[in-house]
Write a protein that holds these residues in place. Structure first.
Motif, short mmCIF file in Angstrom:
data_model
loop_
_atom_site.label_atom_id
_atom_site.label_comp_id
_atom_site.label_asym_id
_atom_site.label_seq_id
_atom_site.Cartn_x
_atom_site.Cartn_y
_atom_site.Cartn_z
N ILE A 128 59.38 49.85 64.29
CA ILE A 128 58.31 49.11 64.99
C ILE A 128 57.43 48.37 63.97
CG2 ILE A 128 56.65 49.23 66.89
CD1 ILE A 128 57.58 51.98 67.55
N ASN A 129 58.11 47.68 63.05
CA ASN A 129 57.42 46.91 62.01
C ASN A 129 57.37 45.45 62.45
OD1 ASN A 129 56.65 45.51 59.69
ND2 ASN A 129 57.64 46.99 58.33
N ILE A 130 56.27 45.06 63.09
CA ILE A 130 56.16 43.72 63.66
C ILE A 130 56.21 42.66 62.57
CG2 ILE A 130 54.67 42.16 64.99
CD1 ILE A 130 53.59 44.64 66.43
N SER A 131 55.52 42.90 61.45
CA SER A 131 55.45 41.91 60.39
C SER A 131 56.84 41.58 59.84
CB SER A 131 54.54 42.44 59.26
OG SER A 131 54.59 41.57 58.16
N LEU A 132 57.59 42.64 59.45
CA LEU A 132 58.93 42.42 58.90
C LEU A 132 59.85 41.80 59.95
CD1 LEU A 132 61.02 42.75 56.67
CD2 LEU A 132 61.45 45.08 57.49
N GLY A 133 59.74 42.27 61.19
CA GLY A 133 60.59 41.73 62.25
C GLY A 133 60.36 40.25 62.48
N PHE A 134 59.07 39.84 62.47
CA PHE A 134 58.79 38.41 62.68
C PHE A 134 59.29 37.57 61.51
CE2 PHE A 134 56.13 34.65 62.22
CZ PHE A 134 56.27 34.09 63.48
N GLU A 135 59.04 38.05 60.27
CA GLU A 135 59.46 37.26 59.11
C GLU A 135 60.99 37.13 59.02
OE1 GLU A 135 55.60 38.32 56.29
OE2 GLU A 135 57.55 39.24 55.87
N ALA A 136 61.70 38.23 59.30
CA ALA A 136 63.16 38.16 59.29
C ALA A 136 63.67 37.29 60.44
CB ALA A 136 63.75 39.56 59.38
N GLY A 137 63.04 37.43 61.61
CA GLY A 137 63.48 36.63 62.77
C GLY A 137 63.22 35.15 62.56
N ILE A 138 62.03 34.81 62.03
CA ILE A 138 61.73 33.39 61.84
C ILE A 138 62.59 32.80 60.71
CG2 ILE A 138 59.87 33.55 60.12
CD1 ILE A 138 59.76 31.38 63.25
N SER A 139 63.02 33.64 59.77
CA SER A 139 63.92 33.15 58.71
C SER A 139 65.27 32.76 59.31
CB SER A 139 64.12 34.23 57.64
OG SER A 139 62.90 34.52 57.00
N ILE A 140 65.75 33.55 60.29
CA ILE A 140 67.01 33.19 60.97
C ILE A 140 66.83 31.87 61.73
CG2 ILE A 140 68.61 33.89 62.81
CD1 ILE A 140 68.11 36.79 62.01
N VAL A 141 65.65 31.70 62.35
CA VAL A 141 65.38 30.44 63.07
C VAL A 141 65.36 29.27 62.08
CG1 VAL A 141 63.66 29.18 64.42
CG2 VAL A 141 64.08 31.60 64.88
N PHE A 142 64.74 29.44 60.91
CA PHE A 142 64.72 28.37 59.90
C PHE A 142 66.14 27.98 59.50
CE2 PHE A 142 60.30 29.77 58.17
CZ PHE A 142 59.69 29.10 59.22
#
Length: 287
Positions: free
Chosen positions: A249-263
């Motif tokens: 439940i690490n929101i920060s890491l999840g968002f950064e990894a997810g947005i990197s896939i989007v990039f």
């Protein structure tokens, strides 16, 4: 009683399981060979990407974006690459790029010849279409079950599952592109005495290239979308980070990894579309 379904069971799943057991017992040497080749290739490409300085990759992406799109897109892609590095996800991103690269190359190596065969054989096309329908509509997690039966957990089963999922678009659009080549162009080539191979290589494939590029784009995007699913069978990279962040439940890491896939998805989508646009404009000028 007439409304109740009869007590009949057709055990298709049991037959599939027996077939998988048969393959594992008789072709284990083949799966070991595939695993060795695939894992070695992944490590080689991953090492080459990690050995390349980050700023070199950023400059290459900027120049490609400028050349294929425009300077604003080039700057945006370079900013995306810098942001991914600033998230401390550089190594995970290079691992994901290596997995996607191998999956897409193998998908194209299989998909383009199959698409060409479907364009030239109606019988083969009729046989393949329901198979492609099943490959596209089957829940992606189902692909993970047989591949983990044949291969140890890690990047290799993720690549196999990714290929199965991402293969249909390039096959379908290769067939569509070749079938839609203008009949007058075909007749002109035939009147000049072109052989079947000459017709394919010099007329049909160049004319179908923009449509095929759309298929390559779709295959690449679908391969990227499997990053998180692949992590469930031990694949490393950004998908692994997303899965870890869900478990913790690490929101920060999840968002950064997810947005990197989007990039990555945006960069790949714009670049492949840029290649398709240039091929299309080149085709119009030569027509």
């Amino acid at each position: 009683m007439m409304n109740e379904f009869p007590n009949v069971r057709i055990p298709i799943g049991d037959y599939v399981e027996k077939f998988i057991d048969f393959l594992a017992m008789n072709f284990g040497w083949l799966f070991d060979f595939i695993f060795t080749i695939a894992s070695t290739t992944i490590r080689t490409i991953e090492s080459a990407l990690l050995a390349t300085p980050w700023w070199v990759i950023m400059i290459i992406v900027f120049l490609l974006g400028w050349y294929l799109n425009n300077i604003l897109n080039g700057l945006m892609f370079a900013a995306f690459i810098f942001l991914i590095g600033s998230f401390n996800l550089w190594e995970d991103t290079m691992t994901t790029v290596a997995i996607i690269l191998i999956s897409v190359v193998l998908s194209l190596a299989i998909g383009i010849p199959v698409g060409i065969l479907m364009a030239f054989s109606k019988t083969f096309s009729v046989i393949m279409r329901p198979i492609l329908d099943a490959m596209q509509t089957m829940p992606t997690f189902v692909y993970l079950i047989p591949v983990i039966f044949f291969f140890p957990l890690g990047n290799v089963p993720a690549i196999i599952a990714t290929i199965i999922y991402a293969l249909p678009p390039v096959i379908r659009l290769t067939e569509l592109g070749i079938r839609n080549v203008d009949s007058e162009v075909i007749e002109s080539a035939e009147s000049f005495g072109s052989s079947r191979n000459q017709m394919l290589v010099k007329v049909q494939l160049p004319q179908a290239l923009p449509t095929m590029m759309a298929g390559i784009n779709q295959t690449t995007m679908m391969a990227l979308s499997m990053a998180v699913v692949g992590s469930m069978v031990g694949a490393h990279g950004l998908g692994e980070r997303v899965l870890f962040s869900i478990n913790q439940i690490n929101i920060s890491l999840g968002f950064e990894a997810g947005i990197s896939i989007v990039f990555l998805a945006i960069i790949i989508d714009r670049l492949t579309n840029g290649v398709a646009d240039r091929l299309q404009s080149t085709g119009r000028r030569s027509a």
